[in-house]
Design a protein around this motif. Sequence first.
Motif, PDB file in Angstrom:
ATOM      1  N   UNK A   1       0.660  -1.168   0.105  1.00  0.00           N
ATOM      2  CA  UNK A   1      -0.011   0.106   0.132  1.00  0.00           C
ATOM      3  C   UNK A   1       0.905   1.167  -0.071  1.00  0.00           C
ATOM      4  N   UNK A   2       0.211   2.444  -0.262  1.00  0.00           N
ATOM      5  CA  UNK A   2       0.932   3.632  -0.442  1.00  0.00           C
ATOM      6  C   UNK A   2       1.221   4.214   1.130  1.00  0.00           C
ATOM      7  N   UNK A   3       0.535   3.959   2.093  1.00  0.00           N
ATOM      8  CA  UNK A   3       0.583   4.554   3.378  1.00  0.00           C
ATOM      9  C   UNK A   3       1.493   3.703   4.466  1.00  0.00           C
ATOM     10  N   UNK A   4       1.472   4.162   5.475  1.00  0.00           N
ATOM     11  CA  UNK A   4       1.932   3.395   6.834  1.00  0.00           C
ATOM     12  C   UNK A   4       1.149   2.447   7.099  1.00  0.00           C
ATOM     13  N   UNK A   5       1.503   1.323   7.225  1.00  0.00           N
ATOM     14  CA  UNK A   5       0.578   0.193   7.812  1.00  0.00           C
ATOM     15  C   UNK A   5       0.888  -0.202   9.157  1.00  0.00           C
ATOM     16  N   UNK A   6       0.137  -0.305   9.983  1.00  0.00           N
ATOM     17  CA  UNK A   6       0.398  -0.911  11.414  1.00  0.00           C
ATOM     18  C   UNK A   6      -0.689  -2.386  11.654  1.00  0.00           C
ATOM     19  N   UNK A   7       0.026  -2.973  12.282  1.00  0.00           N
ATOM     20  CA  UNK A   7      -0.780  -4.317  12.679  1.00  0.00           C
ATOM     21  C   UNK A   7      -0.275  -4.974  13.851  1.00  0.00           C
ATOM     22  N   UNK A   8      -1.209  -5.516  14.774  1.00  0.00           N
ATOM     23  CA  UNK A   8      -2.660  -5.511  14.440  1.00  0.00           C
ATOM     24  C   UNK A   8      -3.452  -4.119  14.711  1.00  0.00           C
ATOM     25  N   UNK A   9      -4.575  -4.105  14.184  1.00  0.00           N
ATOM     26  CA  UNK A   9      -5.264  -2.884  14.706  1.00  0.00           C
ATOM     27  C   UNK A   9      -5.675  -2.878  16.030  1.00  0.00           C
ATOM     28  N   UNK A  10      -6.189  -3.917  16.594  1.00  0.00           N
ATOM     29  CA  UNK A  10      -6.437  -3.669  17.925  1.00  0.00           C
ATOM     30  C   UNK A  10      -6.121  -5.034  18.504  1.00  0.00           C
ATOM     31  N   UNK A  23       5.028  -2.165  12.443  1.00  0.00           N
ATOM     32  CA  UNK A  23       4.814  -0.986  11.687  1.00  0.00           C
ATOM     33  C   UNK A  23       5.618  -1.255  10.195  1.00  0.00           C
ATOM     34  N   UNK A  24       4.775  -0.951   9.022  1.00  0.00           N
ATOM     35  CA  UNK A  24       5.351  -0.955   7.882  1.00  0.00           C
ATOM     36  C   UNK A  24       5.380   0.561   7.416  1.00  0.00           C
ATOM     37  N   UNK A  25       6.398   1.067   7.173  1.00  0.00           N
ATOM     38  CA  UNK A  25       6.450   2.586   6.785  1.00  0.00           C
ATOM     39  C   UNK A  25       6.347   2.636   5.304  1.00  0.00           C
ATOM     40  N   UNK A  26       6.261   3.601   4.709  1.00  0.00           N
ATOM     41  CA  UNK A  26       6.286   3.942   3.321  1.00  0.00           C
ATOM     42  C   UNK A  26       7.422   3.672   2.891  1.00  0.00           C
ATOM     43  N   UNK A  27       7.351   2.764   1.703  1.00  0.00           N
ATOM     44  CA  UNK A  27       8.771   2.394   1.128  1.00  0.00           C
ATOM     45  C   UNK A  27       9.629   3.378   0.929  1.00  0.00           C
ATOM     46  N   UNK A  28      10.947   3.377   1.305  1.00  0.00           N
ATOM     47  CA  UNK A  28      12.071   4.202   1.019  1.00  0.00           C
ATOM     48  C   UNK A  28      12.179   5.287   2.023  1.00  0.00           C
ATOM     49  N   UNK A 102      10.322  18.008   7.217  1.00  0.00           N
ATOM     50  CA  UNK A 102       9.412  17.126   6.603  1.00  0.00           C
ATOM     51  C   UNK A 102       8.310  16.838   7.532  1.00  0.00           C
ATOM     52  N   UNK A 103       6.983  16.885   6.987  1.00  0.00           N
ATOM     53  CA  UNK A 103       5.852  16.235   7.702  1.00  0.00           C
ATOM     54  C   UNK A 103       6.080  14.892   7.962  1.00  0.00           C
ATOM     55  N   UNK A 104       5.517  14.217   9.138  1.00  0.00           N
ATOM     56  CA  UNK A 104       5.473  12.869   9.485  1.00  0.00           C
ATOM     57  C   UNK A 104       4.040  12.156   8.680  1.00  0.00           C
ATOM     58  N   UNK A 105       4.183  11.065   8.157  1.00  0.00           N
ATOM     59  CA  UNK A 105       3.012  10.166   7.611  1.00  0.00           C
ATOM     60  C   UNK A 105       2.723   9.137   8.749  1.00  0.00           C
ATOM     61  N   UNK A 106       1.309   9.219   9.076  1.00  0.00           N
ATOM     62  CA  UNK A 106       1.225   8.262  10.177  1.00  0.00           C
ATOM     63  C   UNK A 106       0.428   7.154   9.709  1.00  0.00           C
ATOM     64  N   UNK A 107       0.398   6.088  10.550  1.00  0.00           N
ATOM     65  CA  UNK A 107      -0.351   4.872  10.395  1.00  0.00           C
ATOM     66  C   UNK A 107      -1.623   4.998  11.240  1.00  0.00           C
ATOM     67  N   UNK A 108      -2.523   4.115  11.078  1.00  0.00           N
ATOM     68  CA  UNK A 108      -3.861   4.224  11.840  1.00  0.00           C
ATOM     69  C   UNK A 108      -3.843   3.792  13.288  1.00  0.00           C
ATOM     70  N   UNK A 109      -2.611   3.142  13.466  1.00  0.00           N
ATOM     71  CA  UNK A 109      -2.462   2.975  14.997  1.00  0.00           C
ATOM     72  C   UNK A 109      -2.857   1.456  15.287  1.00  0.00           C
ATOM     73  N   UNK A 110      -2.036   1.246  16.500  1.00  0.00           N
ATOM     74  CA  UNK A 110      -2.872  -0.096  17.123  1.00  0.00           C
ATOM     75  C   UNK A 110      -3.461   0.314  18.492  1.00  0.00           C
ATOM     76  N   UNK A 111      -4.598  -0.187  18.627  1.00  0.00           N
ATOM     77  CA  UNK A 111      -5.341   0.121  20.037  1.00  0.00           C
ATOM     78  C   UNK A 111      -4.857  -0.973  20.820  1.00  0.00           C
ATOM     79  N   UNK A 112      -3.996  -0.823  22.036  1.00  0.00           N
ATOM     80  CA  UNK A 112      -3.765  -1.908  22.873  1.00  0.00           C
ATOM     81  C   UNK A 112      -4.383  -1.614  24.066  1.00  0.00           C
TER      82      UNK A 112
END
Lengths: 115, 116
Positions: A1-10, A23-28, A102-112
């Motif tokens: 995907x194009x954005x930052x990916x986080x897992x699990x979501x919950x 956390x999978x950051x944006x490639x590169x 540079x602005x930071x690009x955020x994932x949707x987070x993991x709610x723990x």
Amino acid sequence: GAGVSQSPRYKVAKRGQDVALRCDPISGHVSLFWYQQALGQGPEFLTYFQNEAQLDKSGLPSDRFFAERPEGSVSTLKIQRTQQEDSAVYLCASSPNRQQGQPQHFGDGTRLSIL
Amino acid sequence: AQSVAQPEDQVNVAEGNPLTVKCTYSVSGNPYLFWYVQYPNRGLQFLLKYITGDNLVKGSYGFEAEFNKSQTSFHLKKPSALVSDSALYFCAVRDPSGSGYSTLTFGKGTMLLVSP
């Protein structure tokens, strides 16, 4: 995907268990950040990586918190012997380089949630 | 140490009216300032930033912010609010003047509610 990916979501864990958040950051993207966001609060800095090097871990609240980014891409935040006060949303962010404007690009987070 | 204050927990505005979300900061050097927006169960989305230059910066979705050095403020504004602007807004600051990399410090957030 194009954005930052986080897992699990919950994630729900019992007090005392270990958890691992991915956390999978944006490639590169060179820079990677972890934040902790408590309910009703702004994100608070935990740690910062430049490629695989952890340059700042001053925000980690205790030695139960550990983060790594061994190949300079995917990062894992590990919390050992979880406590109820660890309940929060954990946000990962990345930025293309180390320029501080540079602005930071955020994932949707993991709610723990720690029971 | 750097810090950010967002004095309002919540701002209420009617659709079509102008909106302002307040932010003041404290840093030892010249600040880099950012605004982010957060929708429920989502991460933060970048809106705009001030690094240097014109005090009025324009960003995404019609938002703008004005940097005021004497008042150490960076208020977020929009001329005409939309119901879809309802969300949680965060101001953030970093002080790039020291050696090494400085962290980004966020305010506690302001909930913006736009009524139809």
